[in-house]
Scaffold this active site. Structure first.
Site, PDB file in Angstrom:
ATOM      1  N   ALA A 299       0.714  -1.229  -0.151  1.00 28.45           N
ATOM      2  CA  ALA A 299       0.044  -0.101   0.003  1.00 28.45           C
ATOM      3  C   ALA A 299       0.742   1.310  -0.020  1.00 28.45           C
ATOM      4  O   ALA A 299       0.188   2.453  -0.308  1.00 28.45           O
ATOM      5  CB  ALA A 299      -0.960   0.086   1.240  1.00 28.45           C
ATOM      6  N   GLY A 300       2.049   1.073   0.216  1.00 26.80           N
ATOM      7  CA  GLY A 300       2.822   2.477   0.403  1.00 26.80           C
ATOM      8  C   GLY A 300       3.013   3.061  -0.939  1.00 26.80           C
ATOM      9  O   GLY A 300       3.237   2.411  -2.028  1.00 26.80           O
ATOM     10  N   PRO A 301       2.995   4.473  -0.990  1.00 25.83           N
ATOM     11  CA  PRO A 301       2.844   5.407   0.098  1.00 25.83           C
ATOM     12  C   PRO A 301       1.576   5.831   0.124  1.00 25.83           C
ATOM     13  O   PRO A 301       1.261   6.808   1.193  1.00 25.83           O
ATOM     14  CB  PRO A 301       3.685   6.637  -0.342  1.00 25.83           C
ATOM     15  CG  PRO A 301       3.491   6.468  -1.956  1.00 25.83           C
ATOM     16  CD  PRO A 301       3.526   5.133  -2.342  1.00 25.83           C
ATOM     17  N   ASP A 347       5.269  -8.044   5.817  1.00 25.66           N
ATOM     18  CA  ASP A 347       5.537  -8.058   4.509  1.00 25.66           C
ATOM     19  C   ASP A 347       4.700  -8.848   3.707  1.00 25.66           C
ATOM     20  O   ASP A 347       3.904  -9.674   4.300  1.00 25.66           O
ATOM     21  CB  ASP A 347       6.804  -9.143   4.766  1.00 25.66           C
ATOM     22  CG  ASP A 347       7.448  -9.384   3.277  1.00 25.66           C
ATOM     23  OD1 ASP A 347       6.952  -9.302   2.228  1.00 25.66           O
ATOM     24  OD2 ASP A 347       8.778  -9.705   3.148  1.00 25.66           O
ATOM     25  N   CYS A 416       3.828  -0.481 -12.416  1.00 28.66           N
ATOM     26  CA  CYS A 416       3.974   0.901 -13.210  1.00 28.66           C
ATOM     27  C   CYS A 416       5.139   0.333 -14.259  1.00 28.66           C
ATOM     28  O   CYS A 416       6.318   1.104 -14.026  1.00 28.66           O
ATOM     29  CB  CYS A 416       4.314   2.032 -12.526  1.00 28.66           C
ATOM     30  SG  CYS A 416       4.211   3.480 -13.277  1.00 28.66           S
TER      31      CYS A 416
END
Length: 478
Positions: A299-301, A347, A416
């Protein structure tokens, strides 16, 4: 009068010649004062070189700290990102203009030469201003000797325009089209090769993709669902409605979007439209049975977690957000304040969660080749050797997601990057091993054209105006 008559000049008695002082080499002219925009650009480039910093994180802080605004801020932004993006091409030109190898040039001088060469080759800055301002920066940082060297190199750069230098330093276009396009659009060759393989083309599609990747993108905003509409956000910011995302707005003007009130108040955030579409695709896929527990496994950021959390709130669902790094987990908490989101530091390959989730997003760590236009220095940092380790991690995360989702539940795998080893390669292998069903993901990108043959979706800057996001939606067998 005849030819023997002496002229008045020849009849004058000769006088002893007085010695004149030796002519002084004026050297590079010194502008009266340092240019704050170019100084900010150079200092950012120095941070990128020395500390492996990210230009898009360093420059806005420098502009605020030094109170550089308006046209100066716009110039600093263009010079910083443009120079970082074009580094490979600039280095090839500078190598042809220098009497010493680039590896032997002081790093600070080399960064300044790149800044000057970028202005000479890719901007409308007058040549004399580009050379003089760069030489002044070098003189201030490294003294007159280095300034003279910089002046000589940059004057050689002025000998040709960008097209002329490309003809000189690039591989032959006919015999090595990928190498030529890589050099002319300032990409490492291996990245251009990866794009060619993903596109299935070495011709015009590849040229268009690399050219789009070599331009500075506009800022994309997302309106937080349930708080503000895209129409309202566009009216407030003066932006344009995004063509595909119902929550997206494009900002044509420059400036730091963090300065916008709607961003500071968390009514909107910066997020590429392609990222918005991939998160939305997960929520649009039909699901039988319960639809209450959602999971963002990487989920970050927090950009996609904030969007999913807002949509979960509107759907009476909850979202668990997993992030391995504590400081990035804190960013997620800040991005999702007031939303039904529970952030877990773990993790994603073994998060220790109870399974049975209805929808899971795997926005996996990747090479980021799809967002090079937004992270201009990244193309020169990544190496082909990075891909294998990342692909292994991606397979492990996707396998974990399919373990955590309930039978019949949905998993969206997103990266991405267009690199085939990170996209279709990962999905095909995991689907084969787990028996997961690959859905026709194109159905969940309504109104978006040119999505190829499916079942996955690969977005492109030159086709869709987004980052080169990849999305595949899988269903766990019942």
């Amino acid at each position: 009068m005849n030819g023997s008559t002496s002229s008045p000049r020849s009849s004058r008695p000769s006088r002893p010649r007085r010695p004149h002082p030796p002519k002084r080499n004026p050297g590079p002219e010194r502008p009266p004062q340092e240019d704050p925009a170019r100084r900010a650009a150079l200092d950012t480039l120095r941070a990128v070189t020395k500390r492996d910093a990210y230009a898009n994180l360093v420059l806005p802080g420098l502009l605020r700290e030094r109170r550089i605004t308006g046209r100066d801020a716009a110039l600093a932004t263009e010079l910083t990102y443009g120079t970082a993006r074009a580094r490979g091409l600039l280095d090839a030109v500078l190598a042809a203009c220098s009497d010493r190898p680039l590896a032997e040039i002081d790093d600070a001088v080399l960064d300044a030469l790149r800044l000057g060469a970028y202005q000479l080759l890719r901007t409308r800055v007058p040549a004399h201003a580009a050379v003089a301002s760069t030489v002044d920066l070098v003189r201030a940082d490294r003294g007159s000797g280095a300034a003279g060297f910089a002046n000589a190199v940059l004057r050689r750069v002025t000998g040709q325009d960008e097209a002329g230098w490309i003809d000189e330093v690039a591989p032959d276009e006919e015999s090595d089209p990928i190498g030529y396009l890589a050099m002319s659009t300032a990409h490492p060759r291996w990245v251009a090769q990866a794009f060619a393989e993903a596109l299935g083309s070495r011709g015009e599609p590849l040229r268009a993709a690399l050219a789009a990747d070599d331009t500075r993108p506009i800022v994309h905003l997302i309106a937080r669902p349930g708080e503000i509409s895209a129409d309202e956000l566009a009216a407030i910011t003066g932006g344009d409605l995004a063509p595909y995302s119902p929550y997206g707005v494009h900002l044509a003007d420059g400036g730091d979007p963090a300065d916008l009130d709607v961003v500071r108040e968390r009514l909107a955030a910066v997020q590429d439209e392609g990222s918005q579409l991939c998160a939305l695709a997960l929520t649009r896929a039909p699901l039988e049975g319960t639809d209450e527990r959602w999971l963002d496994l990487c989920a970050g950021p927090g950009g996609k977690a904030a969007l999913l959390g807002a949509l979960a709130a509107l759907s009476d669902a909850t979202l668990d957000a997993v992030e391995k790094t504590p400081h990035r987990a804190e960013l997620i908490r800040k991005a999702t304040i007031g939303l039904p989101v529970d952030v877990r530091v773990a993790d994603g390959r073994d998060p220790g969660l109870d399974g049975g989730y209805d929808r899971v997003l795997v926005d996996a760590p990747c090479t980021g080749l799809g967002a090079l236009r937004r992270r201009p220095e990244a193309r020169w940092r990544r190496q082909p050797s990075d891909v294998a380790a990342l692909a292994k991690l991606q397979r492990e995360l996707l396998t974990s997601a399919l373990d955590l989702v309930r039978p019949g539940g949905l998993v969206a795998y997103v990266v991405c990057s267009p690199h085939l080893a990170e996209t279709v390669g990962v999905v095909a292998e995991v689907a084969r091993k787990t028996g997961a069903e690959r859905l026709d993901t194109r159905e969940f990108f309504p109104g978006v054209p040119n999505l190829g043959d499916g079942p996955q979706v690969q977005l492109w800057p030159h086709e869709h105006g987004t980052d080169a996001m990849f999305c595949a939606i899988l269903r766990r067998p019942a």
